[in-house]
Design an enzyme around this catalytic site. Structure first.
Site, PDB file in Angstrom:
ATOM      1  N   LEU A 127       0.811  -1.603   0.299  1.00  0.00           N
ATOM      2  CA  LEU A 127       0.056  -0.144  -0.154  1.00  0.00           C
ATOM      3  C   LEU A 127       0.633   1.143  -0.093  1.00  0.00           C
ATOM      4  O   LEU A 127       0.471   1.923  -0.641  1.00  0.00           O
ATOM      5  CB  LEU A 127      -1.269   0.074   1.246  1.00  0.00           C
ATOM      6  CG  LEU A 127      -1.588   1.135   1.130  1.00  0.00           C
ATOM      7  CD1 LEU A 127      -2.831   1.506   0.130  1.00  0.00           C
ATOM      8  CD2 LEU A 127      -2.656   1.073   2.937  1.00  0.00           C
ATOM      9  N   GLU A 372       0.941   0.645  10.255  1.00  0.00           N
ATOM     10  CA  GLU A 372      -0.207   0.370  10.407  1.00  0.00           C
ATOM     11  C   GLU A 372      -1.156   1.413  10.605  1.00  0.00           C
ATOM     12  O   GLU A 372      -2.159   1.152  10.927  1.00  0.00           O
ATOM     13  CB  GLU A 372      -0.394  -0.977  10.920  1.00  0.00           C
ATOM     14  CG  GLU A 372      -0.182  -2.329  11.094  1.00  0.00           C
ATOM     15  CD  GLU A 372      -1.337  -3.457   9.518  1.00  0.00           C
ATOM     16  OE1 GLU A 372      -1.959  -2.405   9.055  1.00  0.00           O
ATOM     17  OE2 GLU A 372      -0.571  -3.690   9.212  1.00  0.00           O
TER      18      GLU A 372
END
Length: 395
Positions: A127, A372
């Site tokens: 990502l 994260e």
């Protein structure tokens, strides 16, 4: 010391016992050496896959363990207490499998998911980019429609856990608005793809030289006009950002559990040392200053554990849990940083040496506050969730 757990079933109790035995036998003896050598433990992941620990939260009909998140996360915590790099790897693998499990076509779920969650293949989640970490909508790596069907991917993804080691890469790429339609334009024109390293033009960069978690390889992934078959698209074109964010809520719970396991390991080392080390004629554990320090460490660990379990139980019950996942990630990773730092303090000079694992735990804890979603981003998520539905006062 053994953690007192409130597990929902006898099956879960047996699973945690199996996990502890396997971690003590196969993970704990290798962790320090592999981390020192910056060696990726691929064979350990194969072993955990054979034991059924790589697909725990996925349905049994696709090869998973059918376990609630409440149980899966406590398995991660037990593994992290022996080797954080491996537990983190399982969390990332779960993150990589989730888009196909939740958004894939019936054919993708039937043909791909059993092998992915069964442990024979190890996943990665692509990502972030060098300029688009906390802001994934700013990504530049792209996929354009290819003549004759399929896509052509180009660009670079950064900070990929298992980069160069994974067997499949769940990858998010910008797709043109004219392909995905007007409603998928702008920052929403992102799509999700299932890429494999055998595709031409797919290449990993050398692993990053990191402060900690050196047994977990992190590398950039380069995409040089990679031909992507049409059936590698996951979900609808232009809906990738929603897919990514949905997976990240679960991923934040995984990181929370791993952080708690790391903090528990540091607490255990500090207690063991304080009981044995003497000063002024008695063990330092009997001195009030050290007792209070250990008490604060234990309170931080148990509070963080309770917080991630609250979020997991909401997820298992089908309730919204995004805010609770961010709170758990924030509290657990801050606790891991504090507890590992305090463990070094309890050990004193010994804690600053590599003769004890406390210094490694401290180095490993830092990144949990970053990946994260940084803890600053978690505060933004929490704050917005509290205010977005608030009714403004009337005059």
């Amino acid at each position: 010391m053994a953690v007192e757990r409130d597990l929902p079933t006898r099956e879960a109790e047996d699973l945690l016992a199996l996990t502890r035995d396997l971690a003590d036998a196969e993970l704990a003896p290798k962790a320090a050496r592999y981390e020192r050598e910056e060696r990726f433990p691929r064979e350990v992941f194969r072993l955990l896959g054979e034991a059924g620990l790589l697909g725990l939260p996925f349905p049994e009909e696709v090869g998973g363990g059918g376990q609630p998140y409440e149980v899966y996360l406590q398995v991660l915590e037990e593994l992290a207490a022996r080797w954080a790099s491996v537990a983190l790897g399982i969390s990332v693998h779960t993150l990589a499998c989730s888009p196909i499990a939740n958004f894939g076509t019936e054919a993708q779920r039937r043909d791909l998911l059993p092998e992915l969650v069964g442990g024979g293949l190890l996943g990665a989640y692509c990502l972030s980019e060098a300029h688009a970490g906390s802001d994934p909508g700013a990504m530049r790596a792209s996929a354009t429609a290819a003549e004759g069907g399929g896509w052509t991917a180009r660009g670079e993804k950064a900070w990929v856990t298992h980069g160069g080691q994974a067997d499949f890469y769940t990858t998010f790429l910008r797709t043109p608005a004219d392909v995905v339609g007007a409603e998928g334009g702008g920052r929403r024109s992102i799509s999700c793809f299932h890429l494999t390293p055998d595709l031409p033009g797919f290449s990993p960069a050398p692993p990053e030289q990191k402060m900690g978690l050196t047994g977990s390889h992190t590398a950039a992934i380069r995409l040089d006009d990679v031909p992507v078959p049409a059936d590698r698209l996951i979900g609808e074109p232009g809906r990738g950002l929603g897919i990514a964010l949905a997976a990240l809520d679960s991923g934040r719970l995984g990181v929370s559990a791993v952080a708690v396991g790391l903090a528990q390991a540091a607490l255990d080392v500090a207690i063991a040392y304080a009981v044995e080390r003497e000063a002024f004629g008695r063990p330092i554990a009997e001195h009030q200053g050290v007792q209070f320090l250990l008490a604060d460490m234990a309170a931080a660990v148990e509070s963080a554990r309770a917080t991630y379990l609250v979020a997991a139980r909401r997820r298992d019950a089908g309730k919204p849990y995004s805010r609770q996942a961010s709170i758990a990630k924030l509290l657990a990773t801050d606790a891991a940083m504090k507890v590992t730092t305090d463990a070094v303090q309890v050990l004193g000079g010994a804690g600053y040496t590599r003769d004890h694992p406390a210094e490694r735990y401290m180095r490993e804890a830092k990144v949990f506050q970053i990946f994260e979603g940084t803890n600053q981003i978690q505060r933004m998520v929490i704050g917005r969730s509290l205010t977005e539905k608030a009714v403004p006062p009337t005059a």
